[in-house]
Scaffold this motif. Structure first.
Motif, PDB file in Angstrom:
ATOM      1  N   UNK A 234       1.025  -1.267   0.143  1.00 38.21           N
ATOM      2  CA  UNK A 234      -0.034   0.179  -0.059  1.00 38.21           C
ATOM      3  C   UNK A 234       0.914   1.321  -0.082  1.00 38.21           C
ATOM      4  N   UNK A 235       0.622   2.217  -1.007  1.00 37.95           N
ATOM      5  CA  UNK A 235       1.416   3.470  -1.247  1.00 37.95           C
ATOM      6  C   UNK A 235       0.554   4.183  -0.168  1.00 37.95           C
ATOM      7  N   UNK A 236       1.472   5.220   0.615  1.00 38.03           N
ATOM      8  CA  UNK A 236       1.012   6.329   1.459  1.00 38.03           C
ATOM      9  C   UNK A 236       1.262   7.825   0.317  1.00 38.03           C
ATOM     10  N   UNK A 237       0.280   8.476  -0.108  1.00 36.73           N
ATOM     11  CA  UNK A 237       0.497   9.502  -0.860  1.00 36.73           C
ATOM     12  C   UNK A 237       0.275  10.688  -0.371  1.00 36.73           C
ATOM     13  N   UNK A 238       0.943  11.632  -0.350  1.00 32.33           N
ATOM     14  CA  UNK A 238       0.535  13.078   0.085  1.00 32.33           C
ATOM     15  C   UNK A 238       0.106  13.822  -1.232  1.00 32.33           C
ATOM     16  N   UNK A 239      -1.152  14.142  -1.065  1.00 34.10           N
ATOM     17  CA  UNK A 239      -1.789  14.938  -2.197  1.00 34.10           C
ATOM     18  C   UNK A 239      -0.985  16.305  -2.282  1.00 34.10           C
ATOM     19  N   UNK A 240      -0.625  16.873  -3.329  1.00 34.87           N
ATOM     20  CA  UNK A 240       0.032  18.321  -3.228  1.00 34.87           C
ATOM     21  C   UNK A 240      -1.226  19.422  -3.357  1.00 34.87           C
ATOM     22  N   UNK A 241      -2.340  18.757  -3.882  1.00 37.54           N
ATOM     23  CA  UNK A 241      -3.359  19.844  -4.044  1.00 37.54           C
ATOM     24  C   UNK A 241      -4.295  20.138  -2.786  1.00 37.54           C
ATOM     25  N   UNK A 242      -4.397  19.196  -1.840  1.00 43.35           N
ATOM     26  CA  UNK A 242      -5.250  19.322  -0.553  1.00 43.35           C
ATOM     27  C   UNK A 242      -4.114  19.085   0.564  1.00 43.35           C
ATOM     28  N   UNK A 243      -3.202  18.802   0.502  1.00 43.07           N
ATOM     29  CA  UNK A 243      -2.021  18.526   1.583  1.00 43.07           C
ATOM     30  C   UNK A 243      -2.376  17.339   2.180  1.00 43.07           C
ATOM     31  N   UNK A 244      -3.433  16.356   2.080  1.00 48.89           N
ATOM     32  CA  UNK A 244      -3.804  15.257   2.900  1.00 48.89           C
ATOM     33  C   UNK A 244      -2.814  13.948   2.485  1.00 48.89           C
ATOM     34  N   UNK A 245      -2.299  13.226   3.591  1.00 48.99           N
ATOM     35  CA  UNK A 245      -1.769  12.067   3.121  1.00 48.99           C
ATOM     36  C   UNK A 245      -2.724  11.030   3.290  1.00 48.99           C
ATOM     37  N   UNK A 246      -2.769  10.319   2.386  1.00 47.90           N
ATOM     38  CA  UNK A 246      -3.835   9.267   2.433  1.00 47.90           C
ATOM     39  C   UNK A 246      -3.408   7.745   1.702  1.00 47.90           C
ATOM     40  N   UNK A 247      -4.185   6.837   2.069  1.00 50.34           N
ATOM     41  CA  UNK A 247      -4.082   5.660   1.630  1.00 50.34           C
ATOM     42  C   UNK A 247      -4.005   5.751  -0.169  1.00 50.34           C
ATOM     43  N   UNK A 248      -3.161   4.832  -0.474  1.00 48.99           N
ATOM     44  CA  UNK A 248      -3.372   4.498  -2.369  1.00 48.99           C
ATOM     45  C   UNK A 248      -4.864   4.339  -2.732  1.00 48.99           C
ATOM     46  N   UNK A 249      -5.445   3.798  -1.781  1.00 44.26           N
ATOM     47  CA  UNK A 249      -7.075   3.412  -2.275  1.00 44.26           C
ATOM     48  C   UNK A 249      -7.946   4.697  -2.369  1.00 44.26           C
TER      49      UNK A 249
END
Ligand SMILES: [Zn+2]
Lengths: 197, 112
Positions: free
Chosen positions: B1-16
């Motif tokens: 499972x990748x943990x990705x930080x979205x550059x648009x909203x700043x949230x770090x969330x699961x790949x799913x």
């Protein structure tokens, strides 16, 4: 645009006994989406006038009396108001911003709002969302859009004491979310994950 | 499972919570007079590298926005995220990726 209130999407479903948190529906909540440049001074003023609060910061929620605002995306807010007042507030936003600069739409009947309150609320949500529900990562005023079980939904913490969360999901899947929460609810299944957090 | 930080909203969330939109920086064709072979390549041919790759991702269950992501398809390590409008990977992300791949003793791309 709705002229009469729709029925609750949760008719016939009841809150579970012996739950670690209280489940209830915030039925007939007025909601309208505003899309546009959230830094536009005219839009900020329009939002302030409509709901009594300026656009919230990134991934935040603000309450103002019976109204409120939820940050949904870099260019989108979900504004909250009494059900019968949404039409007038949508017109206010349209009339006080530059034509074409933003869009306001009554979406009161698009989503259902489910409240989860009490000491076990945080743990219950941690079971159904892939979010970090630790109090240091998610506190009062925080908003996250994610998945609830297998459907899209937003989680908003509206109060820290007592701990109260609101889940926003499309009304077509509200019964699924409700029943998912019922499965996660039994007090006997509680492990006290955040009790000493 | 990748943990990705979205550059648009700043949230770090699961790949799913995200959706992968495939290889990034594919250059659009001119338009009306493209040869069939060029159009076929544009639509279907992908490098699919084993190693450093650049992809488009969308924060599907979150803020709904698109962005770019640099990662290693062997190790699943994420090197950075950047604006969806960037026509090419930013130099600092490429440099960071190369530094971290070299630190693992791997080539930038492996064969097969
Ligand atoms: Zn996002």
């Amino acid at each position: 645009m709705s002229t009469e209130a729709r029925k609750s999407p949760l008719l016939g479903l009841k809150a579970p006994d012996g739950a670690m948190a209280r489940l209830s529906e915030a039925h007939r909540r007025g909601m309208f989406t505003v899309k546009g440049d959230l830094a536009d001074p005219a839009l900020i003023t329009a939002v302030q006038t409509a709901v009594g609060a300026p656009p919230p910061q990134q991934r935040k929620y603000v309450a103002a009396g019976e109204c409120g605002a939820i940050w949904m995306a870099p260019d989108e807010l979900l504004l909250l108001a009494p059900y019968g007042e949404v039409g007038a507030k949508v017109r206010l936003i349209e009339e006080t911003t530059r034509p074409g600069a933003c869009m306001a739409v009554d979406v009161s009947d698009a989503r259902a709002v489910i409240q989860v309150a009490g000491q076990g609320a945080r743990e219950m949500l941690a079971k159904v969302c892939p979010l970090d529900m630790h109090p240091s990562a998610f506190g009062p005023g925080d908003v996250r859009r994610s998945r609830i079980g297998s459907v899209a939904g937003a989680v908003v913490q509206v109060s820290g004491s007592p701990e109260t969360f609101e889940l926003y999901c499309f009304r077509s899947v509200a019964d699924y979310v409700w029943e998912l929460l019922c499965v996660a609810a039994p007090e006997q299944s509680r492990i006290g994950l955040f009790d000493n957090a | 499972m990748l943990m990705i930080q979205c550059p648009c909203c700043g949230a770090t969330a699961e790949e799913a919570d995200f959706h992968c939109g495939g290889e990034a920086h594919i250059v659009r064709l001119a338009g009306d007079n493209d040869a069939d072979a060029d159009l076929g390549a544009y639509l279907f041919e992908r490098a699919n590298p084993k190693g450093l790759c650049f992809e488009r991702w969308r924060h599907q269950y979150g803020c709904g926005k698109w962005f770019h992501l640099a990662r290693d398809s062997r190790t699943m390590e994420i090197f950075g995220v950047y604006d969806i409008k960037a026509p090419a990977p930013p130099a600092e992300i490429v440099a960071e990726a190369r530094r971290r791949i070299a630190a693992r003793g791997l080539p930038e791309h492996s064969n097969n």
